[in-house]
Design an enzyme around this catalytic site. Structure first.
Site, PDB file in Angstrom:
ATOM      1  CB  SER A   8      -0.769   0.117   1.353  1.00 48.58           C
ATOM      2  OG  SER A   8      -1.417   1.167   0.895  1.00 48.58           O
ATOM      3  CG  HIS A  33      -3.650  -1.516  -1.870  1.00 51.17           C
ATOM      4  ND1 HIS A  33      -4.747  -2.181  -2.293  1.00 51.17           N
ATOM      5  CD2 HIS A  33      -4.060  -0.369  -0.475  1.00 51.17           C
ATOM      6  CE1 HIS A  33      -5.893  -2.574  -1.154  1.00 51.17           C
ATOM      7  NE2 HIS A  33      -5.616  -1.137  -0.485  1.00 51.17           N
ATOM      8  CG  ASP A  35      -5.344   2.180   0.971  1.00 53.64           C
ATOM      9  OD1 ASP A  35      -6.389   1.276   1.003  1.00 53.64           O
ATOM     10  OD2 ASP A  35      -4.043   2.160   1.542  1.00 53.64           O
ATOM     11  CG  MET A  37      -8.600   6.899   2.839  1.00 56.26           C
ATOM     12  SD  MET A  37      -7.280   6.929   3.927  1.00 56.26           S
ATOM     13  CE  MET A  37      -6.414   5.243   4.573  1.00 56.26           C
ATOM     14  CG  HIS A  66      -9.506   0.290  -0.164  1.00 55.76           C
ATOM     15  ND1 HIS A  66      -8.441  -0.416   0.747  1.00 55.76           N
ATOM     16  CD2 HIS A  66     -10.639   0.278  -0.168  1.00 55.76           C
ATOM     17  CE1 HIS A  66      -9.175  -0.385   1.800  1.00 55.76           C
ATOM     18  NE2 HIS A  66     -10.883   0.018   0.971  1.00 55.76           N
ATOM     19  CG  MET A  68     -11.348   2.913   2.556  1.00 56.04           C
ATOM     20  SD  MET A  68      -9.844   2.982   2.868  1.00 56.04           S
ATOM     21  CE  MET A  68      -8.646   3.346   1.921  1.00 56.04           C
ATOM     22  CG  MET A 137     -11.752  -2.821   4.940  1.00 52.65           C
ATOM     23  SD  MET A 137     -10.156  -2.788   4.016  1.00 52.65           S
ATOM     24  CE  MET A 137      -9.489  -1.617   5.528  1.00 52.65           C
ATOM     25  CG  ASP A 175      -6.237  -3.111   2.673  1.00 50.77           C
ATOM     26  OD1 ASP A 175      -5.196  -3.035   3.431  1.00 50.77           O
ATOM     27  OD2 ASP A 175      -6.740  -2.385   2.301  1.00 50.77           O
TER      28      ASP A 175
HETATM   29  C1  DX5 Z   1      -5.877   1.153   5.574  1.00 49.50           C
HETATM   30  C2  DX5 Z   1      -6.260   1.266   3.778  1.00 49.50           C
HETATM   31  C3  DX5 Z   1      -4.842   0.152   4.146  1.00 49.50           C
HETATM   32  C4  DX5 Z   1      -3.426   0.742   4.764  1.00 49.50           C
HETATM   33  C5  DX5 Z   1      -2.806  -0.588   5.578  1.00 49.50           C
HETATM   34  O1  DX5 Z   1      -7.553   1.805   5.778  1.00 49.50           O
HETATM   35  O2  DX5 Z   1      -6.411   0.494   3.425  1.00 49.50           O
HETATM   36  O3  DX5 Z   1      -4.251  -0.698   2.633  1.00 49.50           O
HETATM   37  O4  DX5 Z   1      -2.344   1.586   3.860  1.00 49.50           O
HETATM   38  O5  DX5 Z   1      -1.325  -0.182   6.518  1.00 49.50           O
HETATM   39  P1  DX5 Z   1      -1.063  -1.094   7.382  1.00 49.50           P
HETATM   40  O6  DX5 Z   1      -0.501  -2.335   6.088  1.00 49.50           O
HETATM   41  O7  DX5 Z   1      -0.258  -0.129   7.781  1.00 49.50           O
HETATM   42  O8  DX5 Z   1      -1.866  -1.523   8.053  1.00 49.50           O
HETATM   43 ZN    ZN Z   2      -6.471  -0.516   1.698  1.00 52.46          ZN
END
Ligand code: DX5
Ligand code: ZN
Length: 216
Positions: A8, A33, A35, A37, A66, A68, A137, A175
């Site tokens: 990620s 990956h 993320d 948000m 991904h 969010m 998750m 994840d």
């Molecule tokens: C959390 C994200 C993850 C995050 C994982 O909301 O969706 O993808 O980056 O990070 P680690 O591996 O540090 O938990």
């Molecule tokens: Zn993620």
């Protein structure tokens, strides 16, 4: 099937995204990956399209995006144009999940559904055959570096059973909080893809850490 590793970029050095992307290109990582948000669906804002565009310029592996965010349907075409290979929306953010998945696929991407830690796997019973990837998750989404929620193991097994029962080809992705302490057990429980942020990027040798997760 061999497990896939999807580091990620949330834990990468944002001032050195080209360097970190090139590191992933030459590593054992399978996917990038990403993320996204929005500060509404989750209590944090990561980055949006311009940063993804910059990463995509350097990435030589599939982008596993991904989302969010609330109302993800608004941006499906834009993510397709940015070269996302897999687009994952949250079950909790989609009122008409079936429609969202069809739209993602019609734009040429694989369709993923993420479940928050409190959302039960059985809610996917009537739609599992339409899902290319389920992202379980294993932390509450919003931040990297949190601790793995152990209940995830039960969910992986339950999801694997559902996929087999329905004859679906859905991949299981985990994840949050993935490390060398749980990677092997997760794969044995049925996980196909492991996402890892902090464990990879905060390690002294990220490439070696990726290889370790892959072949553990
Ligand atoms: C959390 C994200 C993850 C995050 C994982 O909301 O969706 O993808 O980056 O990070 P680690 O591996 O540090 O938990
Ligand atoms: Zn993620």
């Amino acid at each position: 099937m061999k497990k896939r590793i999807a580091p990620s970029l949330l834990a990468a050095d944002f001032a050195n995204l080209q360097r970190d992307s090139e590191m992933l290109n030459t590593s054992e990582a399978d996917w990038f990956h990403i993320d996204i948000m929005d500060g509404v669906f989750v209590p944090n804002i990561s980055f949006g399209m311009p940063v993804l565009k910059a990463i995509a310029r350097h990435a030589k592996k599939p982008l596993d995006v991904h989302l969010m965010i609330v109302d993800p349907d608004r941006y499906i075409e834009e993510f397709a144009a940015l070269n996302a290979a897999i687009l994952t929306v949250h079950y909790e953010a989609c009122t008409h999940l079936h429609r969202s998945l069809q739209k993602i696929k019609s734009c040429g991407m694989k369709a993923g559904v993420a479940l928050n830690p409190h959302t039960p796997v059985h809610l996917l019973k009537d739609i599992i055959q339409d899902i290319d990837l389920v992202c379980l998750m294993s932390v509450n989404p919003g931040f990297g570096g949190q601790s793995f929620i152990e209940q995830t193991f039960e969910k992986v097994k339950e999801l694997k059973a559902l996929i087999n029962q329905k004859g679906a080809a859905t991949l299981i992705e985990i994840d949050g909080g993935v490390t060398d302490a749980n990677a092997k057990a997760l794969t044995e429980a049925g996980a196909d893809v492991l996402v890892a942020g902090s464990f990879v990027f905060k390690s002294d040798d990220p490439k070696a850490t990726i290889a370790k997760l892959k072949f553990i």
